[in-house]
Design a protein around this motif. Structure first.
Motif, mmCIF file in Angstrom:
data_model
loop_
_atom_site.group_PDB
_atom_site.id
_atom_site.type_symbol
_atom_site.label_atom_id
_atom_site.label_comp_id
_atom_site.label_asym_id
_atom_site.label_seq_id
_atom_site.Cartn_x
_atom_site.Cartn_y
_atom_site.Cartn_z
ATOM 1 N N THR A 1 11.094 5.468 -2.600
ATOM 2 C CA THR A 1 10.731 5.914 -1.251
ATOM 3 C C THR A 1 11.430 7.223 -0.936
ATOM 4 O O THR A 1 12.581 7.409 -1.312
ATOM 5 N N GLY B 1 5.813 -2.352 6.338
ATOM 6 C CA GLY B 1 5.561 -0.931 6.471
ATOM 7 C C GLY B 1 5.766 -0.427 7.886
ATOM 8 O O GLY B 1 5.370 0.682 8.216
ATOM 9 N N TYR C 1 1.899 16.298 -1.032
ATOM 10 C CA TYR C 1 1.808 15.544 0.204
ATOM 11 C C TYR C 1 1.586 16.526 1.344
ATOM 12 O O TYR C 1 2.406 17.396 1.592
ATOM 13 N N GLU D 1 0.849 15.852 4.665
ATOM 14 C CA GLU D 1 0.791 15.264 6.008
ATOM 15 C C GLU D 1 1.443 16.147 7.060
ATOM 16 O O GLU D 1 1.280 15.923 8.248
ATOM 17 N N PRO E 1 3.619 7.212 -6.287
ATOM 18 C CA PRO E 1 2.411 6.451 -6.593
ATOM 19 C C PRO E 1 2.689 5.364 -7.628
ATOM 20 O O PRO E 1 3.465 5.574 -8.563
ATOM 21 N N ASN F 1 0.848 -1.206 0.000
ATOM 22 C CA ASN F 1 0.000 0.000 0.000
ATOM 23 C C ASN F 1 0.873 1.242 0.000
ATOM 24 O O ASN F 1 2.016 1.219 0.449
ATOM 25 N N ASP F 2 0.331 2.319 -0.522
ATOM 26 C CA ASP F 2 1.110 3.541 -0.671
ATOM 27 C C ASP F 2 0.862 4.538 0.442
ATOM 28 O O ASP F 2 1.134 5.717 0.291
ATOM 29 N N ASN F 3 0.298 4.056 1.550
ATOM 30 C CA ASN F 3 -0.008 5.007 2.613
ATOM 31 C C ASN F 3 1.266 5.552 3.236
ATOM 32 O O ASN F 3 2.258 4.832 3.346
ATOM 33 N N PRO F 4 1.230 6.811 3.638
ATOM 34 C CA PRO F 4 2.424 7.360 4.271
ATOM 35 C C PRO F 4 2.670 6.759 5.642
ATOM 36 O O PRO F 4 1.722 6.361 6.325
ATOM 37 N N VAL F 5 3.928 6.671 6.013
ATOM 38 C CA VAL F 5 4.304 6.209 7.342
ATOM 39 C C VAL F 5 4.834 7.416 8.102
ATOM 40 O O VAL F 5 5.672 8.148 7.597
ATOM 41 N N ASN G 1 7.075 8.458 2.350
ATOM 42 C CA ASN G 1 6.089 8.303 1.294
ATOM 43 C C ASN G 1 6.685 7.518 0.139
ATOM 44 O O ASN G 1 7.905 7.340 0.061
ATOM 45 N N LYS G 2 5.800 7.103 -0.755
ATOM 46 C CA LYS G 2 6.273 6.393 -1.949
ATOM 47 C C LYS G 2 5.730 7.056 -3.193
ATOM 48 O O LYS G 2 4.667 7.671 -3.152
#
Lengths: 627, 377
Positions: free
Chosen positions: B352, B54, B333, B335, B368, B3-7, B365-366
């Motif tokens: 990344t 992740g 982004y 966040e 997309p 998944n591409d969700n931010p960490v 982030n990655k």
């Protein structure tokens, strides 16, 4: 210890007495012990003996080689003594020889020195004698630079010895040639096709030849003026061409040439005279006056042509682009100290804009009347057929195209206006932020004294914002965004009284021991919206000023974060932000933005403070009101 | 990780310094330095991203000498890095200093705060007070350049004590001060590039008295950062307070090749991806990170496949001519809630990247997946 050393019974000692030892043994020990002792002694003796033998054998070789070496050394030394003697003898002979040589050369040396000095003198003389010829050659080769250099080189000598008849001749020749050179230079000066750069070079030579700078500068200007007028003529003829091409030609041709002229003029006449002061003092002023007059007259012509050209352009986008280029170029040019051409340029731009609006209006009117005529005609024809149901259709026919047309024009103008306004906000915001940035960056916040007043910069900021406010007020009424603030004085009192109830910064009540500092601002952030700094503004005063203030305060914030503060530095920031709070909130549409940004500034200053102790809020109030 | 969700990883201090662990090419790791004026509390955080799950693993180290303004990991040794820090002396004077550090050996990530070994101090005091950054040579871990006041100084670390090899000075009116500097990775890395006000200057270490080339008035205000395209000679990017990012060919210093304004405040950092150099990241004090795809400055050829990456290619590859990607935004982004002062690509995974905002929030982030496949296929 001495007893021990002299002990005759110590078998390893110096004073060992074998008889006494033996007697002692016989007396003290049993037979068995004596026997054992005997065998031990024998064994010891044997080991000692063999040890001694090995030692001797081992060292025998060394002894022999040592003897050999010594013998060899003896022989070598003898040899060396001989060589040393020889060396001394040789040295003696060398010394005597060198003395001999130097004594013989003594006389000639002086002669040689004399000869070489004569040689250089002769060379110089030769240069002088050849000078007229050389100068002529150079002139024929059109190598004027070298000619001028040679002459200037020799001039001083010629002047010094001008009383000698032979030199006089040379000088006269040179002067003749120089006259010719000067006239040639002047001729070139008058030629139409020489470039400005070449002109400048020529003037440079003439100046070096001590021509009167006064007349030269006038001459230079008249000639360059001729060239410029030519270019203006070309520009005038180009009026039918594409406007972009025209503007490029104008800026790259005329303006850059003008700049070149001014730069070389400055180099040649104004700056140089500072170096050698042998010219009259007021020449500089005169020269500058000439130059200014020259620039003004030329620029005037230029402006005339440009303003004529930009009058009739139909495409708005194109016009905007052209005017933008024109303005940029003018701003980049800083040729004249006194005249502000940017202002004239702006006037032209504004006039062109106005003209454009009028054109649009005119077009619209024309369109309207055309449509009306058409409608009337249709009506006339339709009337004969006598059918009233068509009236609405006619109305639609009348109105729709007009609306379309108006919409198009307005869209056009609105976009331009929006861009213009955004740019204005950016520029003004930048001016204020530069002031704030310098004030934060240059101050030593670690060693500052306890704040007594608001810093002067903050007052400047408020003044500037007020000035911008009145400027914008000329264009936009304030009543479409804000509560009434009729006059300046009433606003000030109003703002102070209100703010006292209203505004208490998060940080004012903050003491480092009680609250986790970051918590407050984080909670605050959660509930406030993200602030866009370089955002588009609306067409009212409050929105414009909000934009400017946002940009300024954000700069303030970022600069504060790059510094480190002492206790007093922090308190100064506290005073400053409070002062800004008092005076800025009234300008904006949403005062929370100002609150938030100022809170952020103070919060960041607290973070960046070595000893975060804030001032009593009441003291801050007093300082700000006094300021 | 599919998944591409931010960490997101939060620190309890303010932060400005971020670096990828450059020498580590298998694991996605970043280093963060904190800024706390309670000098003893400063820390280095080593953050590792597990690409399968992740999840993040972190290890905290003590950096008690002062608050960290700049941090750079060694290009060849994973456990060595340089910090520039603000140090409060006993007389109460703040001073910028530089030092080289080494991680202790870590077998297991723990919750303890570990100590670092200081390998050497870099004493820049003779060259000025305002140490801006210390930059590693792109490939040689024994060479570093420090940027101080209006000087840049090349140091040799081959011996025990760092030694000055060459230094250069920018002398002009009005006491210029460098704000940042970076090596030019091309031409045998003989060039160093400095920023001051709104000018970019390139210097050659073989003749450091004068600038080899310069781009004057590149932006209308201060330039904050620059980055070279690692795969295409002469191409560099800059960003600054006017909100623009610009791309330049240093052989043509009068006009930028491209300039764009997407942020609504100053742009603090710009990074071009080392592997796919059409990917460009910028971070700004409008608390956003923006990822662009600028194919027009990329070194990758268009219209045909890159043969070495055939593993990704379709079977019928002769028909799929690669279309040129349009220059444009890939993602914004949002966040972060405070100014983002640093953004970095990972050295291990080309897709990344990490961004760090002043309030101590690190976001990984990655790129997309859609764009990833567009670039690869």
């Amino acid at each position: 210890m001495a007893e021990n050393v002299n002990n005759p019974y110590d078998i390893n000692g110096q004073y060992f007495n074998s008889d006494m030892y033996f007697q002692k043994l016989l007396k003290e020990c049993t037979l068995k012990q004596i026997m054992d002792h005997e065998s031990e002694i024998i064994k010891n003796t044997q080991t000692l003996h063999s040890d001694m033998q090995t030692l001797v054998y081992e060292n025998y070789n060394k002894f022999i080689s040592a003897t050999d070496t010594i013998r060899k050394m003896k022989a070598d030394f003898k040899e060396m003594e001989d060589s040393m003697d020889l060396l001394a003898k040789n040295m003696d002979s060398i010394t005597s020889f060198s003395e001999q040589i130097s004594s013989t050369l003594h006389g000639t040396r002086q002669q040689i020195a004399k000869l070489s000095s004569v040689h250089t003198l002769l060379k110089k003389l030769q240069f002088l004698f050849k000078l007229p010829g050389n100068l002529k050659d150079r002139m024929n080769e059109e190598n004027y630079e070298q000619a001028v250099k040679d002459y200037v080189h020799a001039q001083r000598v010629l002047n010094q010895y001008s009383n000698m008849p032979s030199f006089q001749g040379i000088q006269r020749d040179c002067e003749d040639i120089l006259e010719e050179l000067k006239s040639k230079l002047r001729l070139q000066f008058h030629k139409r096709d020489t470039s400005i750069k070449a002109l400048a070079e020529n003037v440079e030579f003439l100046l070096q030849l001590k021509e009167p700078a006064d007349s030269l500068c006038i001459e230079f200007l008249t000639h360059t003026e001729g060239r410029l007028t030519e270019q203006l003529e070309i520009l005038k003829n180009m009026c039918e061409n594409d406007i972009i091409e025209f503007m490029d030609m104008a800026s790259s041709g005329f303006l850059s040439n003008l700049c070149l002229i001014v730069a070389s003029y400055n180099d040649m006449f104004i700056n140089r005279l500072l170096k050698d002061n042998d010219l009259v003092d007021d020449f500089e002023i005169k020269a500058e006056n000439h130059l200014n007059k020259f620039i003004v007259s030329n620029m005037k012509k230029y402006f005339d042509i440009v303003s004529k050209r930009v009058e009739d352009v139909s495409d708005t986008a194109l016009l905007v682009r052209v005017l933008d280029r024109f303005h940029h170029k003018l701003q980049a040019m800083k040729i004249c100290k006194e005249k502000n051409f940017a202002k004239i340029g702006t006037d032209i731009v504004v006039n062109a804009g106005r003209k454009q609006c009028r054109n649009h209006l005119h077009n619209l009117k024309q369109h309207l009347s055309e449509t009306l005529v058409k409608v009337r005609q249709t009506l006339a024809t339709k009337l004969t057929q006598n059918s009233d149901g068509n009236l609405t259709e006619l109305q639609a026919m009348l109105i729709i195209p007009i609306i379309e047309k108006v919409k198009g024009v307005l869209q056009d103008l609105l976009e331009a206006a929006q861009n213009l306004l955004n740019h204005y906000v950016r520029i003004q915001g930048l001016a204020v932020s530069q002031m704030l940035r310098k004030s934060v960056e240059t101050r030593d916040w670690l060693h500052t004294i306890e704040p007594r007043t608001v810093r002067a910069v903050m007052k400047r900021v408020v003044e500037d914002v007020t000035a911008i406010d009145s400027q914008v007020a000329a264009l936009y009424d304030d009543n479409d965004g804000q509560i009434d603030r009729s006059s300046d004085s009433s606003r000030k009192t109003h703002s102070i009284s209100v703010s006292k109830h209203h505004y208490r910064s998060n940080w004012s009540s903050y003491t480092p021991s009680h609250i986790d500092s970051s918590l407050v601002s984080n909670i605050h952030k959660l509930f406030s919206e993200r602030i866009e700094i370089f955002s588009s503004v609306q067409f009212n005063k409050a929105s414009i000023l909000t934009g400017i203030i946002k940009i300024s305060l954000k700069t303030f914030l970022e600069c504060v974060r790059l510094r480190t503060f002492s206790k007093y530095g922090l308190q100064q920031i506290q005073v400053d932000t409070h002062y800004l709070q008092l005076y800025l909130w009234g300008f904006v549409s949403d005062e929370n933005v100002v609150h938030f940004l100022l809170d952020e500034i103070l919060g960041s200053a607290v973070h960046r403070c070595l000893e975060p102790v804030l001032m009593e809020p009441s003291v801050v109030d007093i300082i700000c009101e006094r300021g | 990780m599919e998944n591409d969700n931010p960490v997101i990883y939060g620190l309890e201090f303010q932060t400005r310094a971020l670096s990828a662990q450059t020498a580590e090419t298998d694991v996605v790791r970043f280093l963060i330095g904190t800024q706390s004026l309670n000098f003893n509390n400063n820390q280095i955080h080593l953050v590792e991203l597990n690409e399968e799950t992740g999840n993040l693993k972190t290890q905290v180290f003590q950096h008690s000498l002062g608050e960290i303004w700049s941090l750079q990991a060694s290009p060849t040794e994973p456990d060595i890095f340089i910090t520039c820090y603000n140090h409060l002396s006993e007389e109460g004077i703040c001073q910028m200093k530089g030092a080289i550090w080494k991680f202790p050996e870590i077998k297991e990530y723990t919750n303890d705060i570990l100590q670092l070994d200081k390998l050497a101090d870099i004493d820049t005091a003779p060259y000025g007070t305002d140490l801006k950054t210390i930059a590693y040579h792109p490939t040689d871990c024994k060479k570093i350049v420090s940027v101080v006041d209006n000087n840049f100084v090349l140091w040799d670390l081959a011996n025990k004590e760092p030694q000055v090899v060459v230094s250069g000075t920018l002398a002009s009116k009005g006491q210029p001060r460098f704000t940042n500097g970076k090596w030019n990775p091309h031409n045998g890395a003989n060039q160093f590039v400095t920023l001051n006000e709104n000018n970019v200057r390139g210097w050659d270490f073989r003749s450091p008295t004068d600038a080899a080339w310069s781009i004057l008035s590149a932006h209308s205000q201060i330039i904050r950062d620059l980055d070279f395209n690692a795969n295409r000679q002469y191409f560099l990017s800059t960003c600054g307070d006017d909100g623009y990012m610009k791309f330049w060919d240093i052989r043509l210093p009068t006009e930028p090749i491209l300039s764009r304004m997407e942020h609504s405040h100053w742009v603090w950092n710009i990074r071009i991806n080392r592997f796919h150099d059409q990917l460009v990241l910028t971070s700004s004090s409008d608390s956003r990170v923006i990822l662009y795809s600028i194919a027009s400055i990329s070194s990758e050829p268009f219209g045909h496949m890159v043969s070495t990456e055939d593993e990704f290619a379709f079977q019928n590859d002769e028909s799929c001519g690669k279309k040129k990607l349009e220059d444009g935004l890939v993602g914004r982004y949002e966040e972060h809630e405070d100014s983002v002062y640093a953004v970095e690509w990972s050295s291990a995974d080309p897709w990344t990247f990490a961004s760090l905002s002043y309030d101590g929030r690190l976001v990984l982030n990655k790129v997309p997946r859609k764009y990833k496949y567009q670039i690869l296929l």
